[in-house]
Scaffold this active site. Structure first.
Site, PDB file in Angstrom:
ATOM      1  N   ASN A  79      12.150 -15.461  17.126  1.00 31.63           N
ATOM      2  CA  ASN A  79      11.965 -16.616  17.988  1.00 31.63           C
ATOM      3  C   ASN A  79      10.491 -16.956  18.180  1.00 31.63           C
ATOM      4  OD1 ASN A  79      12.933 -18.634  19.904  1.00 31.63           O
ATOM      5  ND2 ASN A  79      14.733 -17.305  20.050  1.00 31.63           N
ATOM      6  N   HIS A 110      -6.590   1.785  19.747  1.00 29.27           N
ATOM      7  CA  HIS A 110      -7.761   2.475  20.282  1.00 29.27           C
ATOM      8  C   HIS A 110      -7.317   3.776  20.953  1.00 29.27           C
ATOM      9  CE1 HIS A 110      -6.563   1.193  24.316  1.00 29.27           C
ATOM     10  NE2 HIS A 110      -6.307   0.027  23.763  1.00 29.27           N
ATOM     11  N   ALA A 153      15.169  -8.492  28.576  1.00 28.38           N
ATOM     12  CA  ALA A 153      13.960  -9.302  28.679  1.00 28.38           C
ATOM     13  C   ALA A 153      12.903  -8.605  29.531  1.00 28.38           C
ATOM     14  CB  ALA A 153      14.301 -10.661  29.276  1.00 28.38           C
ATOM     15  N   LYS A 173      14.638   2.060  30.319  1.00 26.67           N
ATOM     16  CA  LYS A 173      15.581   3.170  30.526  1.00 26.67           C
ATOM     17  C   LYS A 173      16.984   2.670  30.231  1.00 26.67           C
ATOM     18  CE  LYS A 173      12.693   5.338  33.905  1.00 26.67           C
ATOM     19  NZ  LYS A 173      12.326   5.527  35.255  1.00 26.67           N
ATOM     20  N   ARG A 176      23.237   1.091  30.474  1.00 27.34           N
ATOM     21  CA  ARG A 176      24.646   1.419  30.222  1.00 27.34           C
ATOM     22  C   ARG A 176      24.914   1.457  28.730  1.00 27.34           C
ATOM     23  NH1 ARG A 176      28.389  -2.948  29.194  1.00 27.34           N
ATOM     24  NH2 ARG A 176      27.380  -4.973  29.343  1.00 27.34           N
TER      25      ARG A 176
END
Length: 187
Positions: A79, A110, A153, A173, A176
């Site tokens: 996108n 870096h 998102a 994390k 589900r």
């Protein structure tokens, strides 16, 4: 000399050589590019069938440095505003959807502090088949995103994402597990 699976890209949309799978360059299989895509390539770029890049309203940038490899599978949607930088290797599987303004970088570019020897600055990124990367996600070096996984998102992915899971947050994390039937393709 004619290369049936290589196409010289016109300046203004993309610049440089791109390898479009092992296909004959027919309209149905070639990439669909809407708007400008900035291609900084001195490494290897391989693109599968029916890549779809949307550029509006932000440009998309693909960077492959010398000695690096960027591999994009079949039926991938990239996108608007996506930035992908391969300093070692980035592999994107088949049927992957990447949301707007997502960043995928296989290098930190870096050192963090004086004790950091720089040996882990760049690490391979793999996004497996049928994954969906949501708007504004950040995928960091050394990550594997599993088959059928969804990255919500705005998430920052710092660790591997298991197959068939939804992850969210910064750092991301597992929220589900997902139910994905055999042969189901995300569209």
């Amino acid at each position: 000399m004619v290369f049936p699976n290589k196409v010289k890209i016109a300046y203004g949309k993309m610049r440089g050589w791109a390898v479009f799978g092992k296909i004959q360059p027919t309209l149905g299989l070639l990439p669909r590019i809407r708007g400008k895509v900035y291609l900084n390539r001195s490494g290897e770029l391989q693109v599968g069938k029916r890549l779809n890049i949307i550029r509006k309203p932000w440009g998309t940038q693909l960077t492959v440095v010398k000695g690096a490899r960027l591999t994009i599978g079949d039926d991938v949607l990239i996108n608007a505003g996506v930035g992908i930088a391969a300093n070692i290797e980035v592999v994107i599987g088949n049927n992957v959807m990447i949301g707007p303004r997502t960043s995928i970088f296989d290098s930190a570019y870096h050192r963090i502090d004086s004790l950091d020897d720089g040996s882990e600055m760049a690490q391979r990124i793999t996004i497996q088949d049928n994954a969906w990367i949501g708007t504004g996600a950040l995928i960091l070096p050394g990550v594997t995103i599993g088959k059928n996984a969804v990255v919500a998102a705005g998430s920052t992915v710092t660790k591997d994402v298991p197959d068939n899971t939804l992850v969210a947050g910064a750092p991301a994390k597992v929220i589900r597990e997902l139910t994905i039937h055999d042969g189901w393709i995300r569209r």
